[in-house]
Design a protein around this motif. Structure first.
Motif, mmCIF file in Angstrom:
data_model
loop_
_atom_site.group_PDB
_atom_site.id
_atom_site.type_symbol
_atom_site.label_atom_id
_atom_site.label_comp_id
_atom_site.label_asym_id
_atom_site.label_seq_id
_atom_site.Cartn_x
_atom_site.Cartn_y
_atom_site.Cartn_z
ATOM 1 N N VAL A 46 17.012 24.835 9.986
ATOM 2 C CA VAL A 46 15.874 25.706 9.661
ATOM 3 C C VAL A 46 14.742 25.479 10.662
ATOM 4 C CG1 VAL A 46 14.089 26.172 7.940
ATOM 5 C CG2 VAL A 46 16.458 25.921 7.225
ATOM 6 N N GLU A 47 14.457 24.222 10.956
ATOM 7 C CA GLU A 47 13.372 23.908 11.902
ATOM 8 C C GLU A 47 13.651 24.486 13.286
ATOM 9 O OE1 GLU A 47 11.549 20.038 14.219
ATOM 10 O OE2 GLU A 47 12.562 19.700 12.316
ATOM 11 N N LYS A 48 14.839 24.259 13.815
ATOM 12 C CA LYS A 48 15.168 24.726 15.166
ATOM 13 C C LYS A 48 15.346 26.243 15.208
ATOM 14 C CE LYS A 48 14.928 20.615 16.648
ATOM 15 N NZ LYS A 48 13.729 20.182 17.359
ATOM 16 N N ALA A 49 15.891 26.822 14.156
ATOM 17 C CA ALA A 49 16.046 28.282 14.114
ATOM 18 C C ALA A 49 14.685 28.959 14.028
ATOM 19 C CB ALA A 49 16.930 28.688 12.945
ATOM 20 N N THR A 50 13.736 28.333 13.344
ATOM 21 C CA THR A 50 12.376 28.872 13.272
ATOM 22 C C THR A 50 11.724 28.825 14.648
ATOM 23 O OG1 THR A 50 12.182 28.197 10.965
ATOM 24 C CG2 THR A 50 10.138 28.646 12.123
ATOM 25 N N LEU A 51 11.937 27.738 15.369
ATOM 26 C CA LEU A 51 11.416 27.649 16.743
ATOM 27 C C LEU A 51 12.065 28.713 17.630
ATOM 28 C CD1 LEU A 51 11.322 23.766 17.276
ATOM 29 C CD2 LEU A 51 9.369 25.303 16.957
ATOM 30 N N ALA A 52 13.354 28.934 17.444
ATOM 31 C CA ALA A 52 14.062 29.974 18.204
ATOM 32 C C ALA A 52 13.485 31.350 17.880
ATOM 33 C CB ALA A 52 15.556 29.939 17.884
ATOM 34 N N LEU A 53 13.218 31.597 16.614
ATOM 35 C CA LEU A 53 12.636 32.876 16.199
ATOM 36 C C LEU A 53 11.282 33.083 16.871
ATOM 37 C CD1 LEU A 53 12.875 35.364 14.381
ATOM 38 C CD2 LEU A 53 11.850 34.018 12.543
ATOM 39 N N ASP A 54 10.461 32.040 16.900
ATOM 40 C CA ASP A 54 9.162 32.124 17.574
ATOM 41 C C ASP A 54 9.339 32.425 19.064
ATOM 42 O OD1 ASP A 54 7.946 31.558 15.152
ATOM 43 O OD2 ASP A 54 7.615 29.436 15.619
ATOM 44 N N ALA A 55 10.307 31.763 19.686
ATOM 45 C CA ALA A 55 10.571 31.993 21.116
ATOM 46 C C ALA A 55 11.032 33.428 21.355
ATOM 47 C CB ALA A 55 11.620 31.005 21.616
ATOM 48 N N PHE A 56 11.868 33.949 20.454
ATOM 49 C CA PHE A 56 12.349 35.324 20.589
ATOM 50 C C PHE A 56 11.204 36.319 20.462
ATOM 51 C CE2 PHE A 56 16.899 34.276 18.917
ATOM 52 C CZ PHE A 56 17.167 33.613 20.104
ATOM 53 N N LYS A 57 10.334 36.094 19.493
ATOM 54 C CA LYS A 57 9.202 37.002 19.300
ATOM 55 C C LYS A 57 8.273 36.973 20.515
ATOM 56 C CE LYS A 57 9.112 37.017 14.258
ATOM 57 N NZ LYS A 57 8.370 36.610 13.050
ATOM 58 N N GLU A 58 8.053 35.786 21.046
ATOM 59 C CA GLU A 58 7.200 35.642 22.236
ATOM 60 C C GLU A 58 7.826 36.366 23.427
ATOM 61 O OE1 GLU A 58 6.024 31.960 25.093
ATOM 62 O OE2 GLU A 58 5.815 31.594 22.930
ATOM 63 N N ALA A 59 9.119 36.199 23.618
ATOM 64 C CA ALA A 59 9.814 36.870 24.718
ATOM 65 C C ALA A 59 9.770 38.382 24.535
ATOM 66 C CB ALA A 59 11.252 36.386 24.797
ATOM 67 N N GLU A 61 7.441 40.081 23.032
ATOM 68 C CA GLU A 61 6.083 40.567 23.322
ATOM 69 C C GLU A 61 5.908 40.816 24.818
ATOM 70 O OE1 GLU A 61 2.952 38.101 21.784
ATOM 71 O OE2 GLU A 61 3.781 38.175 19.758
ATOM 72 N N LYS A 62 6.477 39.941 25.622
ATOM 73 C CA LYS A 62 6.357 40.072 27.080
ATOM 74 C C LYS A 62 7.241 41.189 27.611
ATOM 75 C CE LYS A 62 5.240 35.225 27.736
ATOM 76 N NZ LYS A 62 5.725 33.926 28.191
ATOM 77 N N ASN A 63 8.427 41.320 27.011
ATOM 78 C CA ASN A 63 9.375 42.333 27.463
ATOM 79 C C ASN A 63 10.190 42.774 26.247
ATOM 80 O OD1 ASN A 63 11.441 43.856 28.497
ATOM 81 N ND2 ASN A 63 12.185 42.319 29.933
ATOM 82 N N SER A 64 9.978 43.991 25.807
ATOM 83 C CA SER A 64 10.600 44.463 24.570
ATOM 84 C C SER A 64 12.129 44.464 24.634
ATOM 85 C CB SER A 64 10.094 45.850 24.210
ATOM 86 O OG SER A 64 10.464 46.782 25.200
ATOM 87 N N LYS A 65 12.690 44.405 25.841
ATOM 88 C CA LYS A 65 14.149 44.413 25.970
ATOM 89 C C LYS A 65 14.730 43.006 26.140
ATOM 90 C CE LYS A 65 14.282 49.067 27.684
ATOM 91 N NZ LYS A 65 14.640 50.002 28.708
ATOM 92 N N ALA A 66 13.883 41.993 26.128
ATOM 93 C CA ALA A 66 14.347 40.622 26.338
ATOM 94 C C ALA A 66 15.220 40.135 25.189
ATOM 95 C CB ALA A 66 13.166 39.679 26.531
ATOM 96 N N VAL A 67 14.860 40.521 23.975
ATOM 97 C CA VAL A 67 15.605 40.096 22.785
ATOM 98 C C VAL A 67 15.755 41.305 21.868
ATOM 99 C CG1 VAL A 67 15.652 38.530 20.803
ATOM 100 C CG2 VAL A 67 14.592 37.778 22.936
ATOM 101 N N ALA A 68 16.962 41.520 21.405
ATOM 102 C CA ALA A 68 17.216 42.655 20.518
ATOM 103 C C ALA A 68 16.461 42.493 19.198
ATOM 104 C CB ALA A 68 18.706 42.780 20.243
ATOM 105 N N LYS A 69 15.857 43.579 18.764
ATOM 106 C CA LYS A 69 15.120 43.571 17.495
ATOM 107 C C LYS A 69 16.044 43.166 16.344
ATOM 108 C CE LYS A 69 12.181 46.566 14.711
ATOM 109 N NZ LYS A 69 11.694 47.918 14.496
ATOM 110 N N LYS A 70 17.293 43.609 16.406
ATOM 111 C CA LYS A 70 18.260 43.282 15.352
ATOM 112 C C LYS A 70 18.509 41.778 15.276
ATOM 113 C CE LYS A 70 22.860 44.468 13.608
ATOM 114 N NZ LYS A 70 22.658 43.646 12.486
ATOM 115 N N LEU A 71 18.574 41.101 16.414
ATOM 116 C CA LEU A 71 18.787 39.656 16.401
ATOM 117 C C LEU A 71 17.625 38.953 15.706
ATOM 118 C CD1 LEU A 71 20.503 37.219 17.199
ATOM 119 C CD2 LEU A 71 19.345 37.216 19.407
ATOM 120 N N ILE A 72 16.424 39.391 15.993
ATOM 121 C CA ILE A 72 15.235 38.812 15.351
ATOM 122 C C ILE A 72 15.277 39.071 13.842
ATOM 123 C CG2 ILE A 72 12.725 38.989 15.146
ATOM 124 C CD1 ILE A 72 12.667 39.453 18.206
#
Length: 80
Positions: A46-59, A61-72
């Motif tokens: 849970v802790e590491k997946a939450t950090l991953a989620l934060d990293a995905f959201k940050e990525a 924000e910088k580039n909407s195509k960096a991470v699929a919305k569905k994955l988030i």
């Protein structure tokens, strides 16, 4: 944490973290997932997946195509 959903997602999350040059977090999540499968204690996952989620959201924000919305969205659901 919803274990079944996380089980389906964890490989994709780790792969995406590696592509985002977050290999240390990817390795930690991978280790925590293995540990979870052994002892059924989800706290590390849970802790590491939450950090991953934060990293995905940050990525995203910088580039909407960096991470699929569905994955988030799927990761958020798995963490609920």
């Amino acid at each position: 944490m919803k274990a079944k959903k996380m089980e389906k997602l964890v490989a994709d999350v780790i792969e995406k973290l590696e592509k985002l040059k977050k290999s240390e977090l990817a390795a930690e999540l991978s280790w925590c997932w293995g540990s979870y499968q052994h002892d059924q204690n989800p706290s590390g996952v849970v802790e590491k997946a939450t950090l991953a989620l934060d990293a995905f959201k940050e990525a995203r924000e910088k580039n909407s195509k960096a991470v699929a919305k569905k994955l988030i969205e799927d990761l958020e659901k798995a963490l609920d």
